[in-house]
Design an enzyme around this catalytic site. Structure first.
Site, PDB file in Angstrom:
ATOM      1  CB  ALA A  67      -6.260   9.484   3.344  1.00  0.00           C
ATOM      2  CB  SER A  68      -2.812   6.378   2.534  1.00  0.00           C
ATOM      3  OG  SER A  68      -1.516   5.822   2.597  1.00  0.00           O
TER       4      SER A  68
END
Length: 576
Positions: A365-366
């Site tokens: 994620a991110s």
């Protein structure tokens, strides 16, 4: 494509396997009819361990189960489950390998003394499950929690000044808010529903039940272990000695001795003995941990991913003519935005020369998604946590804390924004405007590169960005990934892209290895000794170090740094 499918070996393959096993060194040999004993307890890392590390990494476990399916010396496996520390995506990957082993027709037994949903999920990958009559098997369901420190910070005089870009970019909420925001509640509820559905549907299939029956079992609150047996959730109640007696009969050895082989010893058996390797090579680069800047480190083989070391690995693979394709395994919640961007660029450069397929672990994620989107194709497990396309940046204003403790810090500066990241006061209006605009710029860059990498219009990607995290299943629906599966699925896609026949075996080159040494083991023993003998001074030092590390970790995870660097990190999520 790339699915694990057991194919019974042909006569010639059986002969070659028997010959290679016969010619192997005596220290690698063990008796035919043995049971492979796999003890799972604690963390299950992504990278293979070094010489002194236990053989409990994901690739080692998967390789052992694949070899055991074809090994004529192995009659079955005994999976001994302790307290497992792993995410749901990693468990799904291991479950697929257990399912593969079972299709070979050999027996599989799982035992555990205590456990919850994750431990039971792994056990259900085996044909038989045994627990002692006094076991502590607790199956009650799932919950997700968020912690918030704003009230605590106010009491001690610390003001977090955090800028988040994206409706759902809740990284920083732990420091900024006193309660959960509605967007955060919305995305966490969706993740919780996906995990619940994934668990109940899988267990229903494993135990030949309906999803409604699994839900009823979870809601019953069982504490009498016999009810698990009566309901068909476990095979039987047995103590360890009773399980051992049964295994002795199955393996055909002496009545007083079990024919078995440990995972560590079995790891010395080469996959080539079973025809599981080929001439062409696909490299696997495993990157796990938070993303940090800098040139040192080991490129994601420890607790952090350093851009400099990671880029060196990719450039080496780009020059290696023996490598036909690369599988990039990403297991990261993100971190430094600049480091993420530099690695994204290098992945794109490598993908222009040879196929690169990203395989997502528990979390990508991110900044972790930033890395993966540089690959030609992306696959993830249904319960991988991914997305979180957004940025967060901030600083701590310690002016009130300094006043309360009578700490004096005098700053002399020259330049309108020289004190932008200073900790002695809040932002001026001009500084706050610059801070906001720089964060907006970083977000637009991340979003636009994601749109470019995925071939999606910016306006459409914006709907799935805004810092929101998604399960792998929902990410596929939104076009953020290309397929569901694990490393094996990624290898299949890489083979196709490299023009390698799907039925041909390939050599898997594990580029990343976690470093370990005997000195690390001695250090751990020294700490244990200090705790046992009650050395107060050492314990005080250790506690101070741990506390400092936890505070630093909290600030880093929430995108607040001492220099105001822009971060691409996912929210603080605690699944229980």
């Amino acid at each position: 494509m790339g699915s694990l499918t057991y194919t019974p070996p042909k006569t010639m393959r059986k002969f070659l396997t028997s010959l290679q096993l016969f010619l192997s060194p005596f220290w690698r040999k063990f008796k035919k009819g043995s049971v492979l004993v796999i003890e799972l307890d604690g963390d299950i890392p992504e990278q293979r361990g070094g010489r002194f590390a236990p053989p409990l990494s994901v690739p080692q476990l998967k390789e052992a189960l694949m070899k055991a399916a074809y090994d004529p010396r192995i009659r079955g496996i005994h999976l001994k489950i302790g307290s497992v520390s792993a995410g749901w995506a990693k468990l799904q990957e291991l479950r697929r390998s257990l399912d593969f082993f079972r299709t070979s027709g050999k027996f599989s037994i799982a035992t555990m003394n205590r456990g919850g949903e994750k431990e039971y999920f792994l056990c259900c990958g085996c044909e038989e499950i045994y627990i002692p009559p006094t076991a502590n098997l607790t199956l009650k369901g799932f919950m997700v929690a968020g912690t918030f420190l704003r009230g605590v910070l106010e009491k001690v005089g610390i003001e977090p000044q955090v800028k988040r870009i994206g409706k759902y970019k809740s990284a920083g909420d732990q420091l900024l808010l006193k309660d959960m925001s509605e967007p955060q509640r919305e995305q966490l509820t969706a993740l919780l529903e996906d995990i619940y559905e994934g668990f109940t549907s899988t267990i229903a299939k494993d135990r030949n039940k309906t999803v409604e029956e699994v839900e009823a079992m979870l809601n019953e609150g069982i504490f009498d272990m016999q009810k698990y047996v009566d309901g068909g959730w476990v095979t039987g109640l047995r103590y360890e000695d009773e399980v051992m007696d049964d295994l002795k009969k199955r393996t055909g050895g002496k009545a007083d001795k079990l024919r078995s082989v440990s995972l560590k010893k079995y790891g010395k058996t080469s996959p080539s003995a079973f025809g599981l390797t080929g001439r062409k090579t696909i490299a696997i680069v495993r990157s796990s941990g938070a993303i940090v800047g800098g040139e040192g480190g080991i490129g994601g083989t420890g607790s952090v991913i350093t851009a400099g070391a990671f880029i060196k690995q990719l450039r080496s693979l780009a020059k290696d003519k023996s490598v036909q394709a690369v599988v990039l395994r990403v297991d990261s919640p993100g971190g430094d935005a600049l480091a993420s961007d530099l690695m994204w660029r290098e992945i794109r450069q490598l993908a222009a020369k040879k196929p690169v397929v990203a395989s997502m672990g528990d979390v990508a994620a991110s900044g972790g998604y930033y890395m993966a989107m540089g690959a030609s194709k992306i696959v993830a497990e249904p319960l991988t946590i991914t997305g979180s396309i957004g940025v967060v940046t901030g600083k701590f204003n310690l002016e009130e804390l300094y006043r309360r403790v009578q700490y004096s810090k005098v700053v002399i500066s020259k330049g309108k924004y020289a004190e932008l990241n200073g900790d002695t006061r809040s932002f001026t209006p001009e500084e706050e405007d610059l801070f906001d605009r720089s964060a907006e710029f970083a977000y637009a860059s991340f979003r636009d590169k994601a749109a470019e990498s995925r071939g999606i219009p910016k306006e459409e990607l914006q709907q799935h960005a805004q810092g929101r995290v998604w399960s792998g299943k929902r990410a596929l629906q939104n076009g953020l990934i290309d397929g569901l599966g694990g490393v094996d699925r990624a290898i299949g896609i890489a083979k196709q892209a490299a023009g390698i026949d799907q039925n041909k075996k390939v050599r898997l080159l594990e580029v990343s290895k976690a470093k370990s040494s005997p000195f690390g083991l001695l250090s751990a023993l020294a700490i244990s000794g200090a705790m046992a003998t009650g050395e107060q001074s050492s314990m005080h030092k250790l506690a101070s170090m741990l506390l400092a590390g936890q505070l630093q970790k909290s600030a880093y995870q929430n995108g607040v740094t001492s220099n105001g660097a822009t971060m691409a990190v996912m929210p603080d999520i605690q699944f229980v």
